[in-house]
Design an enzyme around this catalytic site. Structure first.
Site, PDB file in Angstrom:
ATOM      1  N   ASP A 138       0.857  -1.191   0.000  1.00  0.00           N
ATOM      2  CA  ASP A 138       0.000   0.000   0.000  1.00  0.00           C
ATOM      3  C   ASP A 138       0.885   1.230   0.000  1.00  0.00           C
ATOM      4  O   ASP A 138       1.329   1.700   1.049  1.00  0.00           O
ATOM      5  CB  ASP A 138      -0.914  -0.002   1.219  1.00  0.00           C
ATOM      6  CG  ASP A 138      -1.878   1.182   1.221  1.00  0.00           C
ATOM      7  OD1 ASP A 138      -1.682   2.123   0.417  1.00  0.00           O
ATOM      8  OD2 ASP A 138      -2.817   1.181   2.038  1.00  0.00           O
ATOM      9  N   HIS A 152       0.884   8.400   3.247  1.00  0.00           N
ATOM     10  CA  HIS A 152       1.623   7.734   4.320  1.00  0.00           C
ATOM     11  C   HIS A 152       3.121   8.052   4.305  1.00  0.00           C
ATOM     12  O   HIS A 152       3.851   7.564   5.177  1.00  0.00           O
ATOM     13  CB  HIS A 152       1.423   6.217   4.231  1.00  0.00           C
ATOM     14  CG  HIS A 152      -0.014   5.804   4.256  1.00  0.00           C
ATOM     15  ND1 HIS A 152      -0.843   6.078   5.322  1.00  0.00           N
ATOM     16  CD2 HIS A 152      -0.785   5.154   3.336  1.00  0.00           C
ATOM     17  CE1 HIS A 152      -2.060   5.607   5.065  1.00  0.00           C
ATOM     18  NE2 HIS A 152      -2.046   5.056   3.868  1.00  0.00           N
TER      19      HIS A 152
END
Length: 263
Positions: free
Chosen positions: A172, A177
């Site tokens: 991911d 992030h």
């Protein structure tokens, strides 16, 4: 654009995914396993963490967004459920099938339930697509009430500063992030930790506090309520029935958590 509930039953196809012990070890390290837990990080004694299955099945909710059910830039991960049918081997390959099992009208958005099934697990993503609600559909199941009794135990978990950077290597690689500019675009002051990383970190805490082996987990679920930042501390509280909750200084981050292990 199709009505959200027209996607109910939509077949997302099948996919065969393979992994090695290196992938399983990297996953364990990225969710907080310590180097002295040789049963989680050493190939000669390796037991695979059940939540590693979620990295293998991530293709399914991504495929639904790509098919046009919702705008991925306006979708958030609402909740997650994982049921294990058999332990994952240290390495191997697995065929999975995926479909949309439900679509719920939450007014501000539509929740799409994406189920991924295999011989080893069944995983369900609930994705909240903002702006897709108000189509006159069923609101869906009522959330169970939050526990009112005092927690049976509570522990503080320090999130490593590099937790999100490590977890991205599981597949991911969403930029929120890692990239401060991407995080700022969604109103966050800095990159946030993956919800599934927080959920896995919490499951390790539950296993430790209840004297269970984390690889013996057969059920994991939780609702994502707010963000967690790498480098901060979270509080994990647990109840005798297997329920748990994760909180930060800003409030609840995972509500309605539940974790169960083999007898």
């Amino acid at each position: 654009m199709r009505r959200p509930d027209d996607w109910i039953g939509h077949d997302l196809g099948r996919r065969r995914v393979s992994w090695t012990d290196r992938d399983a070890i990297l996953y364990a390290l990225s969710v907080g396993a310590c180097a002295d837990r040789l049963d989680l990080v050493f190939e000669e004694r390796l037991r695979v963490l059940p939540a590693f299955a979620l990295t293998l099945a991530q293709w399914a909710p991504d495929a639904l967004g790509a098919a046009g059910a919702f705008d991925p830039t306006r979708a958030v991960h609402g909740s997650q459920r994982l049921e294990m049918k058999a332990p994952l081997p240290a390495s191997g390959d697995l065929e999975m099938s995926a479909r949309v099992t439900g679509v719920w009208d939450k007014s501000a958005g539509a929740v799409f339930d994406v189920e991924v099934a295999s011989d080893h697990f069944v995983a369900t993503w609930s994705i909240l697509a903002l702006g897709r609600g108000g189509f006159g559909g069923d609101r869906g199941p009522v959330r169970p009430p939050d526990p009112v009794e005092e927690a049976a135990w509570s522990t503080v978990v320090e999130i490593p500063a590099n937790a999100a950077a490590l977890y991205r290597l599981n597949g991911d690689r969403h930029q929120i992030h890692i990239d401060p500019a991407a995080a700022a675009a969604i109103g966050q002051p800095r990159p946030i930790l993956h919800g599934l990383a927080t959920l896995a970190l919490a499951s390790l805490a539950v296993a430790e506090q209840t004297s269970r082996h984390p690889a013996d987990m057969v059920l994991l679920e939780g609702r994502f309520s707010s963000v967690v930042f790498p480098g901060e501390a979270v509080t994990v509280e647990g109840w005798a029935n297997g329920g748990f909750r994760v909180s930060t200084a800003r409030g609840v981050a995972i509500a309605g958590g539940r974790c169960a292990f083999t007898a």
